[in-house]
Design a protein around this motif. Structure first.
Motif: not given
Length: 315
Positions: A252-280
Motif C-alpha cells: 500500500v503506497i500513500e501520498r497526501h494529495l493536497v500537499n504540493p510537496y507530498g511524496l509517494w511512500r510505503l504505508h503498509g502491507k496487506i497479508v491475506p488470510s490464506w497466506a502460509p504461516a511464517k517460519d519460526p
C-alpha cells in the motif's frame, strides 16, 4: 521668665542642627547604613503540600499557588495528530485465494478475474481523483515506481539509514519496520521479479476535513528475495542468505494529495488470510556451565547439563 528661657533653648538647638547639617554637607558625609529596613508583607514562594496527608481535607493547590503569586501553565489535553499520513488502510484490498497459483484460463481463475473487474469501479474513480492532483500518475509507471520504493526502503532498513527511511515510508509504517531490530543484523536482497508489478486497488479517502485527500494505491508484487536475520551474537535467527524464496506481497503506497510537496511512500502491507504461516524464529539461550578455577580446562564430554526444576503454572 520661663518662656524666654525656652525660646532661647529652641533657638540654640536649631542653630546647632543647622550648623551640623552644613558641616556634613561641606564634608560630604553619608550614612553607610540606611535608617530604615524594608518589611516583607507577603510570601512570594509556593510551599508544596506536605507528605502523608492521606485522609485529610485536600486543598486547592491551584488557588493556593495563585494566592502566592505563581501562575500555573495552561494544560492542553488534546491528542496530537499527524496529517502527513493516515492512521490505517481505508477499504483494504482483499486478495483472491490462490493468487499466483491459479491460471486465468481455469474456472476458478475466471471467477476471480470477473470479481476483480466488478470491484474495479471504485478504483477507477479514485485514480481519476489522484490524476487531478498528480498529472504524471499512470498505473503502469506507478507500479514500477512502487517496486523501486520498496527496494530502496528495505536497503535503507538493512543499513539503518533513518533519514532516508523516513523519506520512503510513512510515520505509520516506520515503527512497524524498525520494531525489535535494535540488536539484530538484517541481510536482505532483491533477486528478481517473477511477474511485473501491477496496480490492483486504489482509494482516495479524506481525513479531518472534507477535501483533505489522501491517495492509497495497492500494488501486487511477485518476486524472489533473500532474508536472513542474525542476533547480536551473530547467530542465525531466521531465513538464509543463499536460498531465495518466492514472495507474493500487496504493498500500500500513500501520498497526501493536497500537499504540493507530498511524496509517494510505503504505508503498509496487506497479508491475506490464506497466506502460509511464517517460519519460526530460532531463539538461542545460554546454558550456564561449571565454575572453573584458574588454569582448569573444561571437558565437555564429562559434563552433564542440569535439568530445570519442575514449576507449577497455570494459564
Amino acid at each position: 521668665m520661663a518662656m524666654p528661657i525656652r525660646r532661647t533653648l529652641v533657638a540654640l538647638h536649631r542653630a546647632t542642627c543647622s550648623s551640623l547639617m552644613n558641616a556634613e554637607a561641606s564634608l560630604d558625609l553619608r550614612h553607610p547604613v540606611p535608617l530604615y529596613l524594608p518589611v516583607r508583607t507577603k510570601k512570594r514562594y509556593f510551599i508544596p503540600p506536605a507528605v502523608g496527608l492521606k485522609g485529610k481535607r485536600e486543598e486547592n493547590t491551584e488557588a493556593k499557588a495563585r494566592a502566592a503569586g505563581i501562575v500555573f501553565r495552561q494544560q492542553y489535553f488534546e491528542r496530537p495528530i499527524n496529517i502527513a499520513c493516515t492512521a490505517g488502510i481505508f477499504d483494504p484490498y482483499i486478495p483472491p485465494e490462490g493468487d499466483a497459483r491459479l491460471s486465468t484460463l481455469s474456472k476458478e481463475g475466471l471467477k476471480q478475474r470477473t470479481e476483480q473487474i466488478r470491484q474495479s469501479a471504485g478504483s477507477q474513480l479514485a485514480i481519476r481523483k489522484i490524476k487531478e492532483h498528480d498529472s504524471q500518475f499512470t498505473t503502469k509507471g506507478f507500479a514500477e515506481r512502487a517496486q523501486e520504493i520498496f527496494i530502496e526502503a528495505h536497503n535503507a532498513l538493512t543499513q539503518f539509514n533513518k533519514e532516508k527511511l523516513h523519506s520512503l515510508v510513512t510515520e505509520r509504517c516506520y515503527p512497524e519496520m524498525t520494531r525489535g531490530n535494535r540488536y539484530k543484523t538484517i541481510r536482505w536482497r532483491f533477486v528478481e521479479s517473477l511477474e511485473p508489478p501491477r496496480v490492483v486497488h486504489a482509494r482516495c479517502p479524506d481525513m479531518v476535513t472534507k477535501g483533505n485527500l489522501y491517495g492509497q494505491v495497492t500494488v501486487r508484487m511477485h518476486s524472489k528475495q533473500t532474508l536472513a536475520i542474525y542476533d547480536r551474537f551473530g547467530r542465525l535467527m531466521m531465513g538464509s542468505e543463499e536460498q531465495p524464496k518466492d514472495v507474493l506481497e500487496y504493498l500500500v503506497i500513500e501520498r497526501h494529495l493536497v500537499n504540493p510537496y507530498g511524496l509517494w511512500r510505503l504505508h503498509g502491507k496487506i497479508v491475506p488470510s490464506w497466506a502460509p504461516a511464517k517460519d519460526p524464529v530460532i531463539k538461542t539461550v545460554m546454558i550456564p556451565g561449571p565454575e572453573l578455577k584458574p588454569g582448569q580446562e573444561f571437558e565437555a564430554l564429562h559434563y552433564e547439563v542440569p535439568k530445570p526444576e519442575a514449576v507449577q503454572w497455570n494459564k
